[in-house]
Design an enzyme around this catalytic site. Structure first.
Site, PDB file in Angstrom:
ATOM      1  N   ALA A  22       0.870  -1.167   0.000  1.00 33.60           N
ATOM      2  CA  ALA A  22       0.000   0.000   0.000  1.00 33.60           C
ATOM      3  C   ALA A  22       0.909   1.219   0.000  1.00 33.60           C
ATOM      4  CB  ALA A  22      -0.877  -0.024   1.241  1.00 33.60           C
ATOM      5  N   GLY A  41       0.498  -4.875   0.972  1.00 37.57           N
ATOM      6  CA  GLY A  41      -0.692  -4.894   0.115  1.00 37.57           C
ATOM      7  C   GLY A  41      -0.439  -5.570  -1.228  1.00 37.57           C
ATOM      8  N   GLU A  84      -0.871  -9.137  -0.561  1.00 38.22           N
ATOM      9  CA  GLU A  84      -2.304  -9.345  -0.285  1.00 38.22           C
ATOM     10  C   GLU A  84      -3.133  -9.276  -1.565  1.00 38.22           C
ATOM     11  OE1 GLU A  84      -1.839  -6.262   2.731  1.00 38.22           O
ATOM     12  OE2 GLU A  84      -2.850  -7.578   4.159  1.00 38.22           O
ATOM     13  N   GLU A 126       4.538  -5.099   7.303  1.00 38.27           N
ATOM     14  CA  GLU A 126       3.835  -3.998   7.980  1.00 38.27           C
ATOM     15  C   GLU A 126       4.325  -3.787   9.409  1.00 38.27           C
ATOM     16  OE1 GLU A 126       2.376  -6.401   6.187  1.00 38.27           O
ATOM     17  OE2 GLU A 126       0.807  -5.542   4.912  1.00 38.27           O
TER      18      GLU A 126
END
Ligand code: HXC
Length: 257
Positions: free
Chosen positions: A65, A108, A111, A131
Site C-alpha cells: 500500500a 498490500g 495481499e 507492515e
C-alpha cells in the site's frame, strides 16, 4: 478508457492489467484501487473475456500500500473511509484472475496477489508482510489469507518478523502454483489464462465458486455445494459437447465461451 496507474490490454480472450507506477514500485494508492477494480469489473462484464491476468514490472509486482498516502491518516480517517475495504471488489469478480508476480510483492502487494485465484511467480519474486516494521499489521487480508495459504507457523514468522519469502520457498509452501524464469512469466500466465478461456465459461465460473466456497464453509457444506453445482452442470450444452468430443476423439468446441 484512459487510466493513470495501470495499462489495460486484451489478448484474444484474456484481459491483461499491468500495474504501472514504476517510480513508486507500483505502490497501491487509492487511484490504483479505483482503476484496478474498475478494469476488472469491465472485463468481468465483457462477454469476449474468459480470464484475467494482473501483473506488475520485473522489479515489483507491488511494494505495498502507498505508505506516503496513508502515513498521516488518523484513526477516524481510516475508519470512516474503511481504508482498503475497496480491494474486496476484486474478490467479487466471477471470472478467474491470475496474478503474475515478479520482484517485490510486499504488504498490500502480497495481499493483492493472494486475492487473485492463483499466483504464478518469477524466480526473482519476493513475498512479504513487512507492515510490522512500519508499526502496523497487514490490513488487506494478509493475516487471514497468508495463514490459509502457508499455515500458522510460516504466517506468524512472516507477519511478526517481516522477512521476505523467495519464490522457491513460496512454491514449496503452497503460496504460488508455479515458478518460472522472469523472461517467461507473462507468456506462462497468458498461456494459462488462454487455456482457461478456451473452456466453457459457466463451467469455469462455477468451478471458481466451488473452490472459493472451501474457504468459507465446513467440509460437509462444501461437499454438498459441490455436488449441487456439479449436478447443475448437466444442464449445460457444454457438458454434452465436452463428453461427446471425448468419445469421438476430437477436441471440444464449447459454445458458452
Ligand atoms: C510508497 C513506495 C513504497 C510504498 C517503495 N516506494 N515502496 N512508496 N509506498 N509501499 C517508493 C520509494 O519511496 C521510492 O521512492 C521508490 O518507491 C523506490 O523505492 P526504493 O526504496 O528506493 O527501492 P529499493 O531500495 O530497491 O527498495 C525496494 C523495497 C523498498 C525493499 C521494496 O522500497 C521497501 O521496503 N518498500 C516498502 C515495503 C513495505 O513496507 N511495504 C508494506 C507497505 S504497508 P522515492 O520517491 O523515495 O525515490 C502495506 C499494508 C497496509 O502494504 C496495511 C497496513 C495499514
Amino acid at each position: 478508457m484512459a487510466y493513470e496507474t495501470i495499462l489495460v490490454e486484451t489478448r484474444e480472450r484474456v484481459g491483461l492489467i499491468t500495474l504501472n507506477r514504476p517510480k513508486a514500485l507500483n505502490a497501491l494508492n487509492s487511484k490504483v484501487l479505483e482503476e484496478v477494480v474498475g478494469a476488472l469489473e469491465a472485463f468481468d462484464d465483457n462477454p469476449r473475456i474468459g480470464a484475467i491476468v494482473i501483473t506488475g514490472s520485473e522489479k515489483a509486482f507491488a511494494a505495498g500500500a502507498d505508505i506516503k498516502e496513508m502515513a498521516s491518516k488518523s484513526y477516524v480517517d481510516a475508519y470512516m473511509e474503511d481504508l482498503f475495504a475497496g480491494w474486496e471488489g476484486l474478490t467479487r469478480v466471477r471470472k478467474p484472475i491470475i496474478a503474475a508476480v515478479a520482484g517485490y510483492a510486499l504488504g498490500g502487494g502480497c495481499e493483492l496477489a493472494m486475492m487473485c485465484d492463483f499466483i504464478i511467480a518469477a524466480e526473482n519474486a519476493k513475498f512479504g508482510q513487512p507492515e510490522i516494521t512500519l508499526g502496523v499489521m497487514p490490513g488487506m487480508g494478509g493475516s487471514q489469507r497468508l495463514t490459509r495459504f502457508v499455515g500458522k507457523s510460516k504466517a506468524m514468522d512472516m507477519c511478526l518478523t517481516g522477512r521476505f519469502m523467495e519464490a522457491e520457498e513460496a512454491e514449496r509452501s503452497g503460496l504460488v502454483s508455479r515458478v518460472v524464469p522472469p523472461g517467461e512469466l507473462i507468456e506462462e500466465a497468458l498461456k494459462a489464462a488462454e487455456t482457461i478461456a478456451g473452456f466453457s465459461l459457466p463451467a469455469v465460473m462455477m468451478t471458481k465458486e466451488a473452490v472459493n466456497r472451501s474457504y468459507e464453509t465446513t467440509l460437509a457444506e462444501g461437499l454438498r455445494f459441490e455436488r449441487r453445482v456439479f449436478h447443475a452442470m448437466f444442464a449445460l450444452d457444454d457438458q454434452k459437447e465436452g463428453m461427446a468430443a471425448f468419445s469421438e476423439k476430437r477436441s471440444a468446441n464449447f459454445k458458452n465461451r
